[in-house]
Design a protein around this motif. Structure first.
Motif, mmCIF file in Angstrom:
data_model
loop_
_atom_site.group_PDB
_atom_site.id
_atom_site.type_symbol
_atom_site.label_atom_id
_atom_site.label_comp_id
_atom_site.label_asym_id
_atom_site.label_seq_id
_atom_site.Cartn_x
_atom_site.Cartn_y
_atom_site.Cartn_z
ATOM 1 N N VAL A 1 0.856 -1.177 0.000
ATOM 2 C CA VAL A 1 0.000 0.000 0.000
ATOM 3 C C VAL A 1 0.895 1.230 0.000
ATOM 4 C CG1 VAL A 1 -1.813 1.273 1.193
ATOM 5 C CG2 VAL A 1 -1.805 -1.234 1.240
ATOM 6 N N GLU A 2 0.747 2.072 -1.009
ATOM 7 C CA GLU A 2 1.559 3.285 -1.142
ATOM 8 C C GLU A 2 0.648 4.503 -1.172
ATOM 9 O OE1 GLU A 2 5.230 2.457 -3.924
ATOM 10 O OE2 GLU A 2 3.437 1.485 -4.775
ATOM 11 N N MET A 3 0.988 5.483 -0.348
ATOM 12 C CA MET A 3 0.262 6.754 -0.316
ATOM 13 C C MET A 3 1.260 7.878 -0.523
ATOM 14 S SD MET A 3 -2.401 6.265 2.861
ATOM 15 C CE MET A 3 -2.853 7.993 2.709
ATOM 16 N N GLU A 4 0.949 8.743 -1.483
ATOM 17 C CA GLU A 4 1.840 9.866 -1.784
ATOM 18 C C GLU A 4 1.037 11.164 -1.759
ATOM 19 O OE1 GLU A 4 4.733 11.526 -5.390
ATOM 20 O OE2 GLU A 4 4.008 9.458 -5.400
ATOM 21 N N TYR A 5 1.440 12.075 -0.851
ATOM 22 C CA TYR A 5 0.763 13.362 -0.714
ATOM 23 C C TYR A 5 1.441 14.371 -1.634
ATOM 24 C CZ TYR A 5 -1.699 11.760 3.463
ATOM 25 O OH TYR A 5 -2.518 11.091 4.340
ATOM 26 N N GLY A 6 0.678 14.937 -2.543
ATOM 27 C CA GLY A 6 1.169 16.005 -3.389
ATOM 28 C C GLY A 6 0.602 17.343 -2.952
ATOM 29 N N LEU A 7 0.838 18.368 -3.770
ATOM 30 C CA LEU A 7 0.311 19.692 -3.426
ATOM 31 C C LEU A 7 -1.205 19.754 -3.601
ATOM 32 C CD1 LEU A 7 3.041 21.977 -5.062
ATOM 33 C CD2 LEU A 7 2.754 21.391 -2.639
ATOM 34 N N ARG A 8 -1.709 19.124 -4.634
ATOM 35 C CA ARG A 8 -3.139 19.194 -4.931
ATOM 36 C C ARG A 8 -3.802 17.833 -5.020
ATOM 37 N NH1 ARG A 8 -4.676 24.171 -7.059
ATOM 38 N NH2 ARG A 8 -2.976 25.613 -7.461
ATOM 39 N N GLU A 9 -3.036 16.767 -4.828
ATOM 40 C CA GLU A 9 -3.588 15.443 -5.096
ATOM 41 C C GLU A 9 -2.974 14.418 -4.157
ATOM 42 O OE1 GLU A 9 -4.603 13.584 -9.326
ATOM 43 O OE2 GLU A 9 -2.479 13.343 -8.843
ATOM 44 N N LEU A 10 -3.820 13.476 -3.761
ATOM 45 C CA LEU A 10 -3.369 12.316 -2.997
ATOM 46 C C LEU A 10 -3.346 11.124 -3.952
ATOM 47 C CD1 LEU A 10 -2.670 10.717 -0.417
ATOM 48 C CD2 LEU A 10 -5.145 10.482 -0.020
ATOM 49 N N PHE A 11 -2.164 10.514 -4.090
ATOM 50 C CA PHE A 11 -2.000 9.366 -4.976
ATOM 51 C C PHE A 11 -1.944 8.105 -4.119
ATOM 52 C CE2 PHE A 11 0.774 6.334 -7.216
ATOM 53 C CZ PHE A 11 0.065 6.201 -8.391
ATOM 54 N N LEU A 12 -2.822 7.169 -4.411
ATOM 55 C CA LEU A 12 -2.911 5.930 -3.638
ATOM 56 C C LEU A 12 -2.786 4.756 -4.604
ATOM 57 C CD1 LEU A 12 -3.636 4.361 -0.983
ATOM 58 C CD2 LEU A 12 -6.030 4.599 -1.655
ATOM 59 N N ARG A 13 -1.917 3.800 -4.218
ATOM 60 C CA ARG A 13 -1.741 2.628 -5.063
ATOM 61 C C ARG A 13 -1.628 1.395 -4.169
ATOM 62 N NH1 ARG A 13 2.775 3.455 -9.084
ATOM 63 N NH2 ARG A 13 4.083 3.384 -7.216
ATOM 64 N N VAL A 14 -2.417 0.392 -4.495
ATOM 65 C CA VAL A 14 -2.387 -0.880 -3.786
ATOM 66 C C VAL A 14 -2.063 -1.958 -4.824
ATOM 67 C CG1 VAL A 14 -3.628 -2.504 -2.322
ATOM 68 C CG2 VAL A 14 -4.111 -0.053 -2.145
ATOM 69 N N THR A 15 -0.924 -2.633 -4.651
ATOM 70 C CA THR A 15 -0.494 -3.659 -5.601
ATOM 71 C C THR A 15 -0.278 -4.980 -4.876
ATOM 72 O OG1 THR A 15 1.811 -2.989 -5.301
ATOM 73 C CG2 THR A 15 0.603 -1.973 -7.120
ATOM 74 N N ASP A 16 -0.419 -6.051 -5.606
ATOM 75 C CA ASP A 16 -0.109 -7.381 -5.076
ATOM 76 C C ASP A 16 0.565 -8.201 -6.165
ATOM 77 O OD1 ASP A 16 -2.052 -9.167 -6.545
ATOM 78 O OD2 ASP A 16 -3.515 -7.847 -5.568
ATOM 79 N N ASP A 17 1.175 -9.285 -5.755
ATOM 80 C CA ASP A 17 1.866 -10.160 -6.703
ATOM 81 C C ASP A 17 1.164 -11.513 -6.805
ATOM 82 O OD1 ASP A 17 2.420 -11.084 -4.194
ATOM 83 O OD2 ASP A 17 4.608 -11.008 -4.372
ATOM 84 N N GLY A 18 -0.169 -11.477 -6.693
ATOM 85 C CA GLY A 18 -0.949 -12.709 -6.752
ATOM 86 C C GLY A 18 -1.244 -13.146 -8.171
ATOM 87 N N ARG A 19 -2.408 -13.721 -8.341
ATOM 88 C CA ARG A 19 -2.762 -14.311 -9.629
ATOM 89 C C ARG A 19 -3.054 -13.279 -10.700
ATOM 90 N NH1 ARG A 19 -7.118 -18.600 -7.097
ATOM 91 N NH2 ARG A 19 -5.614 -19.932 -5.978
ATOM 92 N N GLY A 20 -3.507 -12.114 -10.312
ATOM 93 C CA GLY A 20 -3.787 -11.065 -11.300
ATOM 94 C C GLY A 20 -4.947 -11.422 -12.199
ATOM 95 N N ALA A 21 -4.722 -11.364 -13.518
ATOM 96 C CA ALA A 21 -5.791 -11.635 -14.489
ATOM 97 C C ALA A 21 -6.254 -13.069 -14.440
ATOM 98 C CB ALA A 21 -5.304 -11.297 -15.895
ATOM 99 N N ALA A 22 -5.428 -13.976 -13.884
ATOM 100 C CA ALA A 22 -5.825 -15.383 -13.826
ATOM 101 C C ALA A 22 -6.869 -15.659 -12.761
ATOM 102 C CB ALA A 22 -4.590 -16.262 -13.555
ATOM 103 N N ALA A 23 -7.095 -14.707 -11.848
ATOM 104 C CA ALA A 23 -8.097 -14.906 -10.793
ATOM 105 C C ALA A 23 -9.488 -14.821 -11.388
ATOM 106 C CB ALA A 23 -7.925 -13.856 -9.696
ATOM 107 N N ALA A 24 -10.286 -15.848 -11.168
ATOM 108 C CA ALA A 24 -11.635 -15.912 -11.762
ATOM 109 C C ALA A 24 -12.546 -14.892 -11.109
ATOM 110 C CB ALA A 24 -12.202 -17.319 -11.596
ATOM 111 N N GLY A 25 -13.188 -14.074 -11.946
ATOM 112 C CA GLY A 25 -14.227 -13.161 -11.455
ATOM 113 C C GLY A 25 -13.711 -11.977 -10.688
ATOM 114 N N ARG A 26 -12.401 -11.690 -10.762
ATOM 115 C CA ARG A 26 -11.899 -10.575 -9.962
ATOM 116 C C ARG A 26 -12.287 -9.211 -10.519
ATOM 117 N NH1 ARG A 26 -6.053 -9.918 -7.081
ATOM 118 N NH2 ARG A 26 -6.302 -7.762 -6.436
ATOM 119 N N PRO A 27 -12.035 -8.896 -11.791
ATOM 120 C CA PRO A 27 -12.338 -7.546 -12.273
ATOM 121 C C PRO A 27 -13.838 -7.290 -12.363
ATOM 122 C CG PRO A 27 -10.775 -8.699 -13.729
ATOM 123 C CD PRO A 27 -11.400 -9.716 -12.814
#
Length: 399
Positions: free
Chosen positions: A327-353
């Protein structure tokens, strides 16, 4: 008092017409009988009396329908009066019915019809005035004409006021309809908000409980202490989920009973607890904050918390064994950037998206003018990226 009388008059218009016309009819009959027993009446004879009486009935009778058919009533009364003039009959008190019918037209019909009725009444006045005297006095005629015009103006005013009141009633009904519609929209939005909250709470905590229960079932024989710790984590997670659901469902109570205070809405200060809870469920999670943290509104803090919670819940459900998250949070001057990444199955996970959780995240971010992007990563894993305006920009967009 006047409001009740007006309401009753609308419910019983026929009774009101009878009450209004009764004094006029009685006065006309009294005048007619006085004429009949006077010297002029004796000279005209019995036939003249009955002729006047029939003419009076023809003039007064249609007035009872002046509200429903004002133009027809005015035409009948005017034709009857003109026939009376052609027959050489002297004017009667019953001829005031022309003015009553003219008032009905002016107060109930459009302005062109009101003008036409006024001109006909003035013409009838001129004809009657010429029959009454051979040497007409302009002053007397002018006074009578002013009286007719005054009645005509009163009818126009009544028409204008009636239309104004009708417009006010229509506007009030429209405002009431819009208020009910806004209330329904607000209720629907509130139900959607509560549904999102319940989804986030239930999905996350149930996922944690499932993971802990699976771990406890595998370790119950080989490592009883680990199984005991997993069961304790299940109990704590269940209590937390129950407290949050009680808090959310409590806002729906309308019986006036004081609602017990439960845990407050989650905020950014509880992100560490969320990460620790997920980490205790067997998913390695790291939290990184870059930049100078800024004070965000409570609603925006809740949005960030729920986005992180939903992303980590999806990793627990679909990431597979051995997955980890960042989990990455980056505070900017006008924007909060949030990114959550994992190294799991990704597109191979059934029904995720495309699940309801991702839809809820996008709706939450859109409320504050932000955006959400969720997609599989190249080489495996999944990534959720959020951008939320902060500072004055965020507050203006939220408003």
């Amino acid at each position: 008092m006047f409001g009740r009388l007006r309401a009753r008059s609308r419910r019983h218009p026929g009774v009101v017409d009878v009450l209004w016309l009764a004094p006029f009819v009685l006065a006309c009959l009294g005048t007619l009988f006085m004429i009949a027993f006077s010297s002029e009446g004796h000279q005209s004879g019995l036939w003249g009396f009955w002729a006047y009486l029939v003419m009076g009935l023809v003039l007064v009778g249609p007035l009872f329908w002046r509200r429903s058919r004002p133009l027809t009533v005015f035409a009948i009364v005017s034709v009857a009066s003109f026939g009376q003039w052609l027959a050489g009959m002297d004017p009667l008190p019953f001829n005031v019915a022309v003015l009553v019918a003219m008032y009905a037209v002016a107060s109930l019909r459009s302005l062109p019809w009101a003008v036409a009725a006024g001109l006909v009444a003035e013409l009838g006045l001129a004809l009657s005035f010429g029959r009454i005297t051979t040497d007409p006095d302009p002053g007397t005629f002018a006074s009578a004409s002013v009286f007719v015009v005054a009645i005509w103006i009163a009818g126009i005013y009544a028409n204008t006021r009636r239309r104004y009141l009708e417009s006010l009633e229509e506007r009030a009904e429209r405002a009431e309809h819009e208020r009910d519609q806004q209330a329904r929209l607000a209720a629907a939005a509130e139900r959607a908000r509560i549904a999102r909250e319940l989804h986030d709470v239930v999905a996350h905590n149930v996922s944690v409980i499932i993971v802990q229960a699976d771990g406890a079932s595998y370790a119950i024989d080989s490592d009883p202490e680990q199984a005991r710790m997993a069961m304790q984590a299940i109990a704590a997670t269940g209590r937390q989920a129950l407290a949050e659901m009680r808090r959310m469902v409590g806002v729906l109570r309308t019986d006036g009973v004081a609602v017990e205070e439960y845990a407050p809405q989650p905020s950014l200060s509880q992100l560490d607890e969320l990460v620790a809870q997920v980490r205790s469920s067997g998913l390695p999670v790291d939290l990184r904050v870059v930049g100078v943290p800024q004070e965000l509104p409570e609603g925006e803090q809740l949005t960030v918390y729920r986005i992180v919670q939903e992303a980590l819940t999806n990793t627990l459900k679909h990431g597979g064994p051995g997955a980890s998250a960042l989990v990455e949070m980056e505070y900017g001057l006008r924007e909060l950037f949030l990114r959550v990444t994992d190294d799991g199955r990704g597109a191979a996970a059934a029904g995720r998206p495309g699940g309801h959780g991702l839809v809820g995240m996008r709706e939450r971010a859109a409320m504050f003018g932000g955006s959400i992007e969720a997609r599989p990563r190249l080489g495996g894993g999944f990534q959720v990226t959020a951008r939320l305006p902060i500072g004055e920009t965020g507050r203006s967009r939220a408003a």
